[in-house]
Design a protein around this motif. Structure first.
Motif, short mmCIF file in Angstrom:
data_model
loop_
_atom_site.label_atom_id
_atom_site.label_comp_id
_atom_site.label_asym_id
_atom_site.label_seq_id
_atom_site.Cartn_x
_atom_site.Cartn_y
_atom_site.Cartn_z
N PHE A 1 0.84 -1.20 0.00
CA PHE A 1 0.00 0.00 0.00
C PHE A 1 0.87 1.25 0.00
CE2 PHE A 1 -2.24 3.35 2.31
CZ PHE A 1 -3.43 3.41 1.62
N LEU A 2 1.88 1.30 0.85
CA LEU A 2 2.77 2.46 0.90
C LEU A 2 3.51 2.64 -0.41
CD1 LEU A 2 4.25 1.98 4.48
CD2 LEU A 2 2.36 3.46 3.81
N TYR A 3 3.93 1.52 -1.00
CA TYR A 3 4.64 1.59 -2.27
C TYR A 3 3.72 2.11 -3.38
CZ TYR A 3 7.30 -0.02 -6.33
OH TYR A 3 7.99 -0.09 -7.50
N ALA A 4 2.49 1.59 -3.42
CA ALA A 4 1.56 1.97 -4.50
C ALA A 4 1.15 3.43 -4.42
CB ALA A 4 0.33 1.06 -4.45
N HIS A 5 1.12 4.01 -3.21
CA HIS A 5 0.69 5.40 -3.04
C HIS A 5 1.88 6.35 -2.90
CE1 HIS A 5 -3.67 4.67 -2.59
NE2 HIS A 5 -3.28 3.48 -2.15
N ASN A 6 3.05 5.87 -3.31
CA ASN A 6 4.25 6.73 -3.32
C ASN A 6 4.54 7.32 -1.95
OD1 ASN A 6 4.69 6.40 -6.13
ND2 ASN A 6 3.12 7.95 -6.54
N ILE A 7 4.30 6.53 -0.92
CA ILE A 7 4.64 6.93 0.45
C ILE A 7 6.00 6.34 0.76
CG2 ILE A 7 3.99 6.78 2.87
CD1 ILE A 7 1.09 6.53 1.93
N SER A 8 6.98 7.16 1.01
CA SER A 8 8.35 6.69 1.15
C SER A 8 8.50 5.84 2.41
CB SER A 8 9.33 7.86 1.21
OG SER A 8 10.64 7.40 1.42
N THR A 9 9.10 4.68 2.24
CA THR A 9 9.46 3.84 3.37
C THR A 9 10.97 3.82 3.56
OG1 THR A 9 9.54 1.90 1.94
CG2 THR A 9 7.47 2.37 3.05
N ASP A 10 11.64 4.71 2.85
CA ASP A 10 13.09 4.81 2.95
C ASP A 10 13.43 6.02 3.83
OD1 ASP A 10 15.69 4.23 2.61
OD2 ASP A 10 15.74 4.48 0.43
N ASP B 1 8.64 -5.18 13.78
CA ASP B 1 7.35 -4.77 14.31
C ASP B 1 7.05 -3.38 13.75
OD1 ASP B 1 6.93 -7.04 15.70
OD2 ASP B 1 7.61 -6.27 17.63
N LEU B 2 6.03 -3.29 12.90
CA LEU B 2 5.64 -2.03 12.28
C LEU B 2 4.41 -1.50 13.00
CD1 LEU B 2 5.91 0.03 9.93
CD2 LEU B 2 4.37 -1.44 8.62
N THR B 3 4.51 -0.31 13.55
CA THR B 3 3.42 0.31 14.30
C THR B 3 2.95 1.55 13.56
OG1 THR B 3 4.33 -0.50 16.39
CG2 THR B 3 2.68 1.26 16.50
N LEU B 4 1.66 1.60 13.23
CA LEU B 4 1.03 2.77 12.61
C LEU B 4 0.26 3.52 13.67
CD1 LEU B 4 -0.29 1.22 9.28
CD2 LEU B 4 1.80 2.53 9.63
N LEU C 1 -2.60 12.92 9.34
CA LEU C 1 -1.22 12.60 9.67
C LEU C 1 -1.14 11.21 10.30
CD1 LEU C 1 1.78 13.42 10.00
CD2 LEU C 1 1.15 14.39 12.24
N PHE C 2 -0.22 10.39 9.79
CA PHE C 2 0.05 9.08 10.35
C PHE C 2 1.54 9.00 10.70
CE2 PHE C 2 -3.76 8.34 7.94
CZ PHE C 2 -4.49 7.44 8.72
N LEU C 3 1.83 8.40 11.82
CA LEU C 3 3.20 8.10 12.22
C LEU C 3 3.47 6.63 12.02
CD1 LEU C 3 3.45 10.16 15.55
CD2 LEU C 3 4.06 10.88 13.24
N MET C 4 4.71 6.32 11.69
CA MET C 4 5.08 4.93 11.46
C MET C 4 6.39 4.64 12.20
SD MET C 4 5.59 2.90 7.86
CE MET C 4 6.80 4.07 7.26
N GLN C 5 6.39 3.58 13.00
CA GLN C 5 7.58 3.17 13.73
C GLN C 5 7.98 1.75 13.32
OE1 GLN C 5 7.15 2.51 17.92
NE2 GLN C 5 9.34 2.76 18.36
N ARG C 6 9.24 1.58 12.97
CA ARG C 6 9.77 0.26 12.65
C ARG C 6 10.75 -0.13 13.75
NH1 ARG C 6 12.87 -0.51 8.80
NH2 ARG C 6 12.07 -2.41 7.86
N LYS C 7 10.53 -1.31 14.32
CA LYS C 7 11.38 -1.80 15.40
C LYS C 7 11.84 -3.21 15.07
CE LYS C 7 11.45 -2.58 20.40
NZ LYS C 7 10.66 -2.55 21.66
N SER D 1 8.89 7.62 11.38
CA SER D 1 8.70 8.42 10.18
C SER D 1 7.23 8.78 10.11
CB SER D 1 9.15 7.66 8.92
OG SER D 1 8.41 6.45 8.80
N HIS D 2 6.87 9.65 9.20
CA HIS D 2 5.48 10.08 9.12
C HIS D 2 5.06 10.20 7.67
CE1 HIS D 2 7.57 13.89 8.43
NE2 HIS D 2 6.46 14.31 7.84
N PHE D 3 3.76 10.19 7.44
CA PHE D 3 3.21 10.41 6.11
C PHE D 3 1.78 10.91 6.25
CE2 PHE D 3 2.27 6.03 7.23
CZ PHE D 3 0.96 5.85 6.84
N TRP D 4 1.32 11.55 5.19
CA TRP D 4 -0.05 12.07 5.15
C TRP D 4 -0.87 11.21 4.19
CZ3 TRP D 4 -1.74 16.21 8.10
CH2 TRP D 4 -0.75 16.94 8.76
#
Length: 620
Positions: free
Chosen positions: A97-106, A191-194, A171-177, A163-166
């Motif tokens: 989903f993030l990839y398809a909507h051009n939401i950076s995960t980098d 563990d990905l937390t939205l 506004l959504f926050l994203m944490q990768r652990k 990281s964050h994205f709209w």
């Protein structure tokens, strides 16, 4: 100096040499420091600085604790969050989903890995959405290109953190652990937390549902292949897509294909499950595809899965991590509608008895295994053939009882379609292929005329691949061109099938030859005699070798039968001798008993006569 004296008057007094205002020993310390040229007032400044920093640290610590408490209060009451682990399929939904909507995960903080060294199938699935880089190319099948002309390419993953994205003006926050408890041969778990602002989790749930729907819609056009993940216990991978395959591309007997497809569609009909339950029958269906290799058993399974829109779960019983418990657990995790594929079931090496190294064929366990004298000749021949193939079998810790329990035990899964393939049906245990476990069998043989024509048409079915097949195309209409194209193709297919010996070649052999001339069917016809000459000689040699091997096997079976018959005669003869000896011993024992009884009677009479004589003598 006055300010310092106000803070520490004792030390000042000692420094000025006034003992009345100093603390005990202050004058001595002051004199000693002064004698070495050290100004005692510096100690006062250092003490004051330390005191100030300690006070600031205590203030900041209390303030941070207050901020932490406020943060916990805020997170518990004013935000919503969802945590997804990378081993779960929902993680793939989000990354796609993030990839398809051009939401950076980098990010500018990232990890680097060589893509090829990742062994976990789950990693291979979501790797193409796990960080976007400029070189993130995708091939025609939807998989990342993991190599270039130099070798394996690098993969850049976002580092752990926030990281964050709209999305939809929110506004959504994203944490990768990263998880620390992982083994180095595969990608570490994440563990990905939205996180969304607000007490209502509706926004998060809508995002997750939308991600799931987009992912599954994208996969409907492909066939998902699920394999076993090397975890403990073993589990199914999230599945990787394969391009759809038409059932028409599988060349086999039309009658068998139609019969099989009709049976499967009837089984999957909505009202069928109610019919099974009403009649007290388990809702399961099993099929056996058997015959020579390269005849299309696996290809037919792929085409059926595409036609019925079902995922395929590939199960290898020869795997070293497979056991009865793991097999039952994997069957329990299957979805309601799917195809379970067990390829080469004969080579799994499963035995009726538990324990490592068991085999489906008890006779294969040892060459010195005792034969049953009551076995029929056909059973002995089958056992000898199994012994001949012993070296080709692999070890397995799965027992036959464990396999049967997983297939149709009291706790086995319902709703699935089980397809087993084998090259040697005669080697399978009768309990495995009895009706109820295998409901339909499809035999794959050498290509006959019908199959040969179908293979030829299938290879050259697309007119776009043969632009020069019909000359003068530019002067024809599309309808006329297609009519002439198919007329010529059917004519060549008929000629090809008439020239190739029926029942001599496997479909894979014929298709392999045609693929060598895939751009020119006329060239394939011109080179056919040369290919047939080389292949027919080879096939004749193989048939001769198989004939001799079969004769040797028959002779070995006959010798075994004669040995068993001889052993049986000797055993019967020995049993008769033992019986006669027992009868003679019994007869001798009875004669001795009669003689002993006669002797006792005689002695008794003798004693009775002597007593009477003594009585008469006393009387007289």
């Amino acid at each position: 100096m006055e300010a310092i004296s106000a803070v520490l008057p004792g030390l000042t007094a000692s420094a000025t040499g006034d003992p009345s205002e100093g603390f005990p020993g202050g004058q001595f310390m002051g004199n000693m420091l002064a004698s070495i040229g050290f100004d005692p007032s510096l100690l006062v400044k250092i003490s004051v600085t330390i005191t100030i920093f300690a006070s600031m640290f205590g203030f900041l610590s209390n303030a941070w604790e207050g901020i932490s408490q406020m943060s916990r209060f805020f997170s518990e009451n004013f935000i919503s969050s969802a945590t997804i682990r990378s081993t779960d399929e929902a993680y793939v939904y989000i990354m796609r989903f993030l990839y398809a909507h051009n939401i950076s995960t980098d990010s500018r903080l990232f990890g680097v890995t060589c893509r090829r060294n990742q062994m976990n199938p789950n990693y291979r699935e979501h790797a193409k959405w796990n960080g976007q880089d400029a070189e993130n190319e995708v091939d025609g099948d939807g998989f990342n290109i993991v190599e270039d002309s130099l070798g394996p390419k690098l993969k850049y993953n976002a580092a752990p953190g926030f990281s964050h994205f709209w999305y939809k003006h929110r506004l959504f926050l994203m944490q990768r652990k990263l998880k620390d408890d992982y083994y180095g041969f595969e990608e570490p778990e994440v563990d990905l937390t939205l996180i969304s602002i607000g007490r209502s989790p509706l926004a998060l749930r809508c995002l997750l549902e939308e991600a799931r729907a987009e992912y599954l819609r994208d996969r409907q056009s492909n066939t998902l292949i699920h394999t076993i993940v090397a975890s403990y216990p073993p589990n199914w991978s999230v599945g990787y897509p394969r391009p759809p395959r038409s059932l028409d591309s599988v060349i086999m007997k039309k009658q068998d294909k139609e019969r099989l497809l009709k049976d499967m569609k009837e089984y999957l009909a909505p009202n069928t499950v109610h019919w099974y339950h009403k009649h007290g029958l388990p809702y399961r269906r099993g099929y056996l595809f058997y015959g020579l290799p390269g005849a299309g058993k696996t290809s037919l399974t792929m085409a059926l899965a595409c036609e019925l829109n079902l995922p395929i779960y590939c199960l290898s019983l020869a795997s070293t991590m497979m056991s009865d418990d793991n097999l039952l657990g994997l069957f329990g995790k299957l979805p309601k509608r799917c195809i379970v594929l067990m390829e080469d079931i004969d080579s799994a090496g499963i035995d009726k008895r538990p324990g490592p190294g068991g085999r489906l064929y008890t006779a294969l366990t040892s060459q010195d295994e005792e034969d049953d004298d009551e076995d029929h000749a056909e059973d002995i021949r089958k056992r000898e053939e199994r012994k001949k193939l012993q070296l080709f079998k692999s070890e397995s810790t799965v027992t036959l009882s464990g396999l049967l329990n997983a297939i149709d035990g009291i706790s086995s899964h319902e709703g699935r379609i089980l397809i087993m393939t084998t090259n040697y049906r005669q080697l399978l245990d009768d309990a495995l292929i009895r009706p109820g476990r295998v409901d339909m069998e499809i035999k794959f043989e050498h290509a006959d005329i019908e199959v040969l024509e179908g293979i030829f048409r299938g290879v050259y079915a697309d007119p776009d691949d043969l632009p020069d097949f019909i000359r003068g195309k530019e002067k024809m209409t599309d309808e006329e061109y297609m009519r002439r194209y198919h007329e010529k193709l059917n004519k060549l297919a008929h000629e090809f099938a008439s020239r190739v010996p029926s029942g001599k070649f496997s479909p894979a052999q014929v298709q392999g030859y045609l693929l060598g001339h895939k751009s020119d069917p006329e060239e394939a016809m011109d080179c056919l005699d040369e290919w047939l000459e080389s292949k027919v000689d080879e096939i004749n040699q193989l048939e001769e070798a198989e004939k001799k091997a079969k004769e040797r096997l028959e002779r070995a079976a006959e010798r075994k039968i004669k040995e068993l018959q001889k052993k049986k005669k000797e055993r019967l003869k020995q049993e008769r001798q033992e019986k006669e000896e027992e009868e003679e011993e019994e007869k001798a024992r009875k004669e001795k008993e009669v003689e002993a009884a006669a002797e006792a009677e005689k002695e008794k009479r003798n004693k009775g006569g002597l007593g009477k004589w003594l009585v008469r003598r006393d009387t007289s």
